[in-house]
Design an enzyme around this catalytic site. Structure first.
Site, PDB file in Angstrom:
ATOM      1  NE  ARG A  96     -44.138 108.817 -46.042  1.00  0.00           N
ATOM      2  CZ  ARG A  96     -43.595 107.945 -46.880  1.00  0.00           C
ATOM      3  NH1 ARG A  96     -43.124 106.792 -46.436  1.00  0.00           N
ATOM      4  NH2 ARG A  96     -43.503 108.205 -48.164  1.00  0.00           N
ATOM      5  CG  ASP A  98     -48.872 103.474 -51.635  1.00  0.00           C
ATOM      6  OD1 ASP A  98     -47.642 103.632 -51.636  1.00  0.00           O
ATOM      7  OD2 ASP A  98     -49.427 102.379 -51.767  1.00  0.00           O
ATOM      8  CB  THR A 128     -49.123 103.790 -36.745  1.00  0.00           C
ATOM      9  OG1 THR A 128     -48.169 102.714 -36.841  1.00  0.00           O
ATOM     10  CG2 THR A 128     -50.519 103.288 -37.069  1.00  0.00           C
ATOM     11  CD1 TRP A 149     -40.244 106.073 -42.492  1.00  0.00           C
ATOM     12  CD2 TRP A 149     -41.333 106.390 -40.572  1.00  0.00           C
ATOM     13  NE1 TRP A 149     -41.589 105.935 -42.736  1.00  0.00           N
ATOM     14  CE2 TRP A 149     -42.274 106.115 -41.578  1.00  0.00           C
ATOM     15  CE3 TRP A 149     -41.793 106.634 -39.273  1.00  0.00           C
ATOM     16  CZ2 TRP A 149     -43.654 106.081 -41.333  1.00  0.00           C
ATOM     17  CZ3 TRP A 149     -43.160 106.595 -39.023  1.00  0.00           C
ATOM     18  CH2 TRP A 149     -44.079 106.324 -40.046  1.00  0.00           C
TER      19      TRP A 149
END
Lengths: 72, 452
Positions: free
Chosen positions: B55, B59, B68, B419
């Site tokens: 990803r 931020d 990772t 995820w």
């Protein structure tokens, strides 16, 4: 991509080879050692010159401007 | 756990300076927008999953951040962490080209470090999937002394110009305020309690570690994650019975970071005094016993060998590790330069040199100059890094995510990815959810991917 096992074997090999190389360095004829020493010194001089180039930019202003917002 | 999921998140520092000295630098916001433009594919937010399962996103605080994909081998993880640097480097080069085309003057630099000039900090977070059955109190008690002392080999080093150019081992140590904390932006803790496993919560906990520095050295990344994994295995097996609890962990982390000789001792709760090296040697000794009982594997053997090597050298003379450890490599480089050019350590040139060690551009960054001259130890090859830029790990959930993202990008289909799930919108209307990151193949996911 090499399988994980292959990679690991490769690294182990590299790890094992490293000390062996040191050993051969020790028994090299003296002029070889001197030559290698000069090579390292040349590389280092070149590296220091390259650092000079990088730092030619106004370091003071760069450092002053390098402000991030805190992350995370 | 026999197999563990590892992940590294890296927040990069970014600056775009103008070629005209009088001009102010471009705002970080604008620089980050240039950086992301190529990969956001029309999305509203700079937040994307890539074909290697990773990803890449903007931020809090406007940092480009690379997380990772899930890896179940430390070697894969090192390759994927470096792949993140290379992907960011490519984006930087194409952003600069675009700026040139648009007649915007400026030079962008991206640093994989953890602090800026006034002292803001941004992190490198490690993630470890753990057995949920371990009590958090036990986990914290056994891990905190390990994290306080491991900085002697994981530290990235930092020149402190405000302190007459003194040098600290760790960039993060001075930003740690608590033993245990949920916060990542204030009162940072040695142990962070964020626990989003992105997996079956009954079985797994996610250990989120924010105390570590960002590392350039592959050797250090191997050690940082490899030794932590071994210690976690021992904690999960309830193997550690020795008392390591420190009297004041926050004070100790600072005290150890400020001592480049690595000889200072810190006080334990039971009154013993140990140096960081001595404490680490005790963990190493336990690890040796544990692995004798439980068995090892080639990667673990390599980690153990490197761990023993660095501790032996640190005990003797840390300067010997100027090929292995970031903080020693950088310090040696600065020392050599400062003495050959007769510059004091409090000069802005030295701070600049410190930053440039962490520059991710392989043709500019000083770490890469050293790597190019074969002056640093490596663990992986450039070919492995190149591979990891385009391919997910073969043995974890990232595999199907990567394949899905690659196909969706090729066919220009809007999709949802996170995820733990992949999602297709109209007209397909499908969602696949995985709660086991250790599994790479799912029939249902394959069917969904090939329906595109």
């Amino acid at each position: 991509m090499a399988s994980e096992k292959q990679k690991e074997q490769q690294e182990q090999q590299e790890q094992q080879e490293a000390p062996a190389q040191d050993h051969t360095d020790n028994v090299e004829p003296k002029d070889e050692v001197t030559k290698k020493g000069e090579e390292i010194k040349d590389n280092l001089d070149q590296l220091l010159d390259e650092i000079d180039e990088i730092l030619e930019e106004d370091s003071e202003q760069f450092v002053e401007n390098y402000i991030q917002r805190g992350g995370e | 756990m026999k197999r563990r999921i590892y992940g590294l998140e890296t927040e990069y520092g970014i600056i775009c300076t103008s070629s005209q000295q009088a001009d102010k630098p471009m705002s970080i916001q604008s620089a980050v927008m240039y950086l992301f433009r190529e990969i956001i594919h029309g999305r509203m937010y700079p937040d994307v999953f890539l074909e290697n399962g990773a990803r890449f996103y903007q931020d809090i605080g406007c940092h480009p951040e690379y997380a990772t994909p899930e890896c179940d081998s430390v070697i894969d993880l090192i390759a994927h962490d470096k792949a993140g640097e290379r992907i960011t480097e490519r984006l930087l080069l194409s952003a600069e080209r675009r700026m040139q085309n648009e007649n915007v003057k400026g030079k962008m630099s991206i640093f994989k470090n953890n602090t800026d000039t006034p002292g803001n900090t941004y992190g490198c977070h490690e993630n470890y999937l753990m057995d949920r059955r371990v009590s958090f109190r036990q986990l914290a008690a056994k891990l905190i002394p390990f994290f306080v002392t491991r900085q002697i080999f994981t530290g990235a080093g930092k020149v402190k110009p405000s302190n007459r150019g003194r040098y600290a081992i760790s960039q993060r140590a001075e930003h740690i305020r608590e033993e245990i904390s949920i916060a990542t932006t204030t009162a940072r803790g040695i142990i962070n309690t964020r626990d989003e496993p992105h997996a079956d919560r009954e079985k797994y906990r996610r250990l989120h570690v924010i105390v570590g520095d960002s590392n350039m050295s592959e050797y250090v990344n191997l050690l940082k994650v490899g030794t932590t994994d071994i210690v976690l295995r021992m904690i999960e097996a309830n193997f550690i019975t020795r008392q390591f609890a420190l009297r004041n962990s926050v004070h100790a982390i600072q005290r150890i970071s400020d001592d480049v000789t690595c000889t200072r001792t810190v006080e334990l709760e039971n009154g013993r005094r140990l140096s960081a090296v001595e404490m680490q040697l005790e963990y190493l000794d336990l690890a040796r016993q544990y692995l004798e009982r439980e068995g090892s594997d080639p990667t673990t053997d390599l980690v153990m060998k490197c761990w023993e090597h660095v501790l032996t050298c640190l005990q003797d003379d840390p300067e010997q590790l100027d090929r292995e450890l970031d903080w020693v490599i950088k310090r040696r480089l600065i020392e050599t330069y400062a003495s050959s050019r007769n510059i004091g350590w409090d000069s802005p040139k030295i701070t600049m040199l410190d930053y440039q060690y962490h520059n991710i551009r392989t043709d500019v960054g000083l770490y890469y100059k050293l790597e190019h001259d074969n002056l640093v130890e490596r663990i992986i090859t450039d070919a492995q890094i190149e591979h990891a830029m385009h391919h997910p790990p073969e043995t974890t959930r990232a595999k199907f995510r990567g394949r899905f993202v690659k196909l969706a990008n090729e066919k220009k289909i809007m999709c949802g990815v996170n995820w733990s799930y992949i999602q297709l919108y109209e007209p397909y209307q499908k969602l696949f959810l995985s709660t086991n990151p250790l599994q790479a193949e799912y029939e249902e996911a394959s069917r969904m991917i090939y329906s595109i």
